[in-house]
Design an enzyme around this catalytic site. Structure first.
Site, short mmCIF file in Angstrom:
data_model
loop_
_atom_site.label_atom_id
_atom_site.label_comp_id
_atom_site.label_asym_id
_atom_site.label_seq_id
_atom_site.Cartn_x
_atom_site.Cartn_y
_atom_site.Cartn_z
N CYS A 51 3.17 8.58 1.21
CA CYS A 51 3.31 7.55 2.29
C CYS A 51 3.98 6.17 1.77
O CYS A 51 3.01 5.57 0.94
CB CYS A 51 2.32 7.50 3.29
SG CYS A 51 2.56 6.27 4.65
N GLY A 110 5.55 -1.79 7.36
CA GLY A 110 6.68 -2.26 7.32
C GLY A 110 7.50 -1.33 8.23
O GLY A 110 7.45 -0.41 8.23
N GLU A 111 8.68 -2.10 8.79
CA GLU A 111 9.86 -1.46 9.67
C GLU A 111 10.81 -1.22 8.49
O GLU A 111 11.76 -2.41 8.50
CB GLU A 111 10.01 -2.35 10.77
CG GLU A 111 11.31 -2.09 11.61
CD GLU A 111 11.43 -0.30 11.80
OE1 GLU A 111 10.34 0.03 12.59
OE2 GLU A 111 12.18 0.31 11.38
N LEU A 124 7.63 6.80 19.59
CA LEU A 124 8.24 6.71 20.84
C LEU A 124 6.59 5.96 21.46
O LEU A 124 6.81 4.77 22.25
CB LEU A 124 8.21 7.96 21.62
CG LEU A 124 8.30 8.11 22.87
CD1 LEU A 124 9.53 7.47 23.64
CD2 LEU A 124 8.50 9.58 23.50
N CYS A 172 4.73 -6.66 8.61
CA CYS A 172 5.34 -6.20 9.64
C CYS A 172 5.61 -7.22 10.60
O CYS A 172 4.66 -7.97 11.02
CB CYS A 172 5.11 -5.01 10.12
SG CYS A 172 6.52 -4.33 11.11
N GLU A 189 0.79 -1.24 -0.15
CA GLU A 189 0.11 -0.16 0.18
C GLU A 189 0.83 1.17 0.06
O GLU A 189 1.92 1.33 0.53
CB GLU A 189 -0.90 -0.03 1.19
CG GLU A 189 -1.59 -1.24 1.35
CD GLU A 189 -3.00 -0.85 2.16
OE1 GLU A 189 -3.34 -0.05 2.88
OE2 GLU A 189 -3.91 -1.75 1.89
N CYS A 216 -1.39 -1.46 16.00
CA CYS A 216 -1.04 -1.61 14.76
C CYS A 216 -1.83 -2.61 13.85
O CYS A 216 -1.79 -3.88 14.03
CB CYS A 216 0.32 -1.40 14.42
SG CYS A 216 0.56 -1.01 12.72
N CYS A 229 -2.57 6.23 9.53
CA CYS A 229 -1.58 5.56 10.26
C CYS A 229 -2.04 4.27 10.69
O CYS A 229 -3.03 4.35 11.47
CB CYS A 229 -0.89 6.40 11.29
SG CYS A 229 -0.46 8.02 10.87
N CYS A 287 3.51 -4.42 16.98
CA CYS A 287 2.88 -3.27 18.05
C CYS A 287 1.60 -3.75 18.03
O CYS A 287 0.73 -4.04 17.14
CB CYS A 287 3.07 -1.92 17.23
SG CYS A 287 4.87 -1.61 16.81
N1 SAH Z 1 7.11 0.77 11.01
C1 SAH Z 1 7.46 1.83 11.22
C2 SAH Z 1 6.82 2.97 10.33
C3 SAH Z 1 5.39 2.69 9.94
S1 SAH Z 1 4.23 3.17 11.10
C4 SAH Z 1 6.94 2.65 12.66
O1 SAH Z 1 6.44 2.01 13.58
O2 SAH Z 1 7.85 3.68 13.09
C5 SAH Z 1 4.04 4.82 11.21
C6 SAH Z 1 3.34 5.52 12.41
O3 SAH Z 1 2.20 4.96 12.55
C7 SAH Z 1 4.01 4.91 13.64
O4 SAH Z 1 4.39 6.16 14.45
C8 SAH Z 1 3.22 4.17 14.24
O5 SAH Z 1 3.44 4.20 15.87
C9 SAH Z 1 1.76 4.75 13.66
N2 SAH Z 1 0.56 3.80 13.98
C10 SAH Z 1 0.60 2.54 13.81
N3 SAH Z 1 -0.62 2.19 14.14
C11 SAH Z 1 -1.40 3.20 14.26
C12 SAH Z 1 -2.78 3.27 14.55
N4 SAH Z 1 -3.82 2.42 14.60
N5 SAH Z 1 -3.19 4.58 14.66
C13 SAH Z 1 -2.54 5.55 14.83
N6 SAH Z 1 -1.00 5.45 14.51
C14 SAH Z 1 -0.58 4.16 14.10
FE1 SF4 Z 2 4.78 -1.50 14.62
FE2 SF4 Z 2 5.40 -0.01 12.61
FE3 SF4 Z 2 5.31 -2.52 12.27
FE4 SF4 Z 2 3.11 -1.34 12.83
S1 SF4 Z 2 4.44 -1.11 10.76
S2 SF4 Z 2 3.70 -3.02 13.76
S3 SF4 Z 2 3.71 0.40 14.26
S4 SF4 Z 2 6.74 -1.47 13.55
#
Ligand code: SAH
Ligand code: SF4
Length: 380
Positions: free
Chosen positions: A137, A195-196, A251, A144, A106, A151, A371, A148
Site C-alpha cells: 500500500c 494522500g489523494e 464511495l 492529505c 508511510e 480518516c 485503512c 474526509c
Molecule cells: N485518498 C484516496 C486513497 C487513500 S484512502 C481515497 O480516499 O480513495 C484508502 C481507503 O481507505 C479509502 O477508500 C478511504 O475511504 C478508506 N478509509 C479512510 N479512512 C478510513 C478508516 N478510518 N477506516 C476504514 N477505511 C478508511
Molecule cells: Fe479522504 Fe483518502 Fe484523503 Fe483520507 S486519504 S482524507 S480518505 S481522500
C-alpha cells in the site's frame, strides 16, 4: 565565523546532490550523455536503480569507478529509505519511509501468507518464505487535503506532494526488503496510503510508468483509489492500457446527502459527476471498477443503506464490485465501528440484490496500518 561559513559552503553542494532515482530512461540517458558516456550506460544505470535496487552509487558494479565518482559530484541515488518498521501480529508491516528531503511517509506490506502449509511441494528456494502473494500500500502525498471526516490522514492536512521517485521509491524499498523477485513473486500494489493520488496526478502517473516500464510490474496488478477528483478521473481515462492501473472509487455513502457530510469533497464533485467521469474509462475485458465503502456505525451501515447502494451501483451501468471496509478507529475521529454483524449483513443484502461485494479484512490494526489509520504514528 568565516571559518564556519567556509565549512558550510563545503558541505552544501553535497547536500544538494540531485537524486537519480525517479528519472525515467530518457532522463537517465541525458545524465549519461552529459557525463560524456555512451547511451547504453543509461540502460545500465536504469537496470541498477530499478532492477538491482542499488542503494548507493558504489553499488553500480557495471560502472567503472571513475564514472561513479564523476556522477557522485552531482548526483546521488536518492531513493527513499525504510527508517522504521512496525510489525503486526497478522504479519503486516508498516514502514516509516524517509524521503531524501528528510520527511517521512508511510508504506504498508500485507503478506497473504499460508504459514508455510501449502502442502503443494513448494519450491525449495521458497521454503523460507511465509508468503506467496502480497500487497504493498503506497502513499502519494505527505498528509492529505481532502478532509474526509472519518480518516486519520486528513488530520495532518496536506504537507506536500511526493515526487514520482518518492512514490515509486517506496515500492522499490519494500521489494528490496522483502527480496521480491519480479516475475516469480506475485505482488499487487494499491495506491491507497496517505494522500489523494489524483491531486498529485503527474507524480502519481510518473511513478506508475517507472514501476511498469523500469521495475517490471504489471498495471493490472495495481489499483489506484480516489475520493472522486473528477478532473483526475478524466485524465486517467485517457491513459493507455499499458500503464493504466485499475480504478477504485471511495464511495463511502449511499447518497449525496450523507456523502457530503462525511466527505465534504462531494459538494464539489457529487456522486453523479464522479460516475460520469468513471464511465469514460474504457475497462479491459473482465476488469471491474471497485467502489470502496467504509461502514460507519449508525451512519452508513444500515440495511436501508445497503439497498440504496445497490440501486446506486446498478444505476451507474458500470461493471463494478463493492469492497466493504469496517471503519477503523483513530484518536480524535468522531465515529463508531459498525455494530456486530452489520458488515456481514450489509454484504448479504448487496449480494441478494445481485451486487458482488467483498469484505476487506482489517490488516495491521494493532500497529495503525489499516485503512485510514496512516498518520505517521510512531508508537508501535
Ligand atoms: N485518498 C484516496 C486513497 C487513500 S484512502 C481515497 O480516499 O480513495 C484508502 C481507503 O481507505 C479509502 O477508500 C478511504 O475511504 C478508506 N478509509 C479512510 N479512512 C478510513 C478508516 N478510518 N477506516 C476504514 N477505511 C478508511
Ligand atoms: Fe479522504 Fe483518502 Fe484523503 Fe483520507 S486519504 S482524507 S480518505 S481522500
Amino acid at each position: 565565523m568565516r571559518e564556519k561559513e567556509a565549512k558550510f559552503v563545503q558541505i552544501s553542494p553535497d547536500a544538494a546532490r540531485k537524486p537519480l532515482f525517479g528519472l525515467d530512461a530518457v532522463g537517465l540517458e541525458k545524465v549519461i550523455a552529459e557525463a560524456g558516456e555512451p547511451a547504453w550506460r543509461g540502460k545500465q544505470l536504469a537496470e541498477a536503480l530499478y532492477r538491482q535496487r542499488v542503494g548507493g552509487l558504489d553499488g553500480i558494479t557495471t560502472f567503472p569507478k571513475t564514472l561513479r565518482e564523476k556522477l557522485a559530484a552531482e548526483f546521488e541515488v536518492g531513493r527513499p529509505q525504510i527508517a522504521q518498521v512496525f510489525t503486526s501480529v497478522d504479519g503486516t508491516e508498516r514502514y516509516l519511509v524517509e524521503t531524501p528531503k528528510g520527511d517521512t511517509v508511510e508504506t504498508v506490506w500485507m503478506p497473504e501468507g499460508d504459514g508455510g502449509e501449502t502442502g503443494d511441494g513448494t519450491d525449495a528456494d521458497e521454503s523460507d518464505r511465509t508468503w506467496h502473494r502480497a500487497t504493498i500500500c503506497v502513499s502519494s502525498q505527505v498528509g492529505c487535503a481532502v478532509n474526509c471526516q472519518f480518516c486519520l490522514t486528513a488530520k495532518l492536512g496536506l504537507q506536500r506532494n511526493l515526487t514520482a521517485g518518492e512514490i515509486a521509491g517506496q515500492v522499490v524499498a519494500v521489494l528490496d526488503r522483502q527480496r521480491v523477485e519480479i516475475g516469480r513473486d506475485r505482488v499487487n500494489l494499491v495506491f491507497m496510503g496517505m494522500g489523494e493520488p489524483f491531486l498529485n496526478y503527474d507524480s502519481f502517473m510518473g511513478a506508475v510508468k517507472l514501476l511498469v516500464e523500469e521495475v517490471g510490474l504489471s498495471p493490472q496488478r495495481m489499483t489506484v483509489s480516489t475520493s472522486g477528483i473528477v478532473p483526475g478521473i478524466e485524465r486517467f481515462a485517457a491513459e493507455p492500457d499499458a500503464v493504466r492501473p485499475k480504478l477504485a472509487i471511495s464511495l463511502n455513502a449511499p447518497n449525496d446527502k450523507v456523502r457530503s457530510e462525511v466527505m465534504p469533497i462531494n459538494r464539489k464533485w457529487p456522486i453523479e459527476a464522479v460516475m460520469d467521469a468513471v464511465r469514460g474509462v474504457r475497462l479491459r475485458t473482465k476488469e471491474r471498477v471497485t467502489f470502496e465503502y467504509v461502514l460507519l456505525g449508525g451512519v452508513t451501515d444500515r440495511e436501508q443503506d445497503a439497498h440504496e447502494v445497490a440501486r446506486l451501483v446498478r444505476r451507474t451501468g458500470l461493471a463494478a464490485k463493492v469492497n466493504l471496509i469496517a471503519w477503523n478507529p483513530g484518536p480524535g475521529v468522531p465515529f463508531e465501528m459498525p455494530r456486530e454483524g452489520a458488515v456481514e449483513h450489509f454484504k448479504k443484502t448487496l449480494a441478494a440484490e445481485g451486487i458482488s461485494a467483498y469484505l476487506r479484512r482489517p490488516r495491521g490494526r494493532d500497529i495503525y496500518a489499516a485503512c485510514g489509520q496512516l498518520k505517521r504514528t510512531v508508537e508501535g
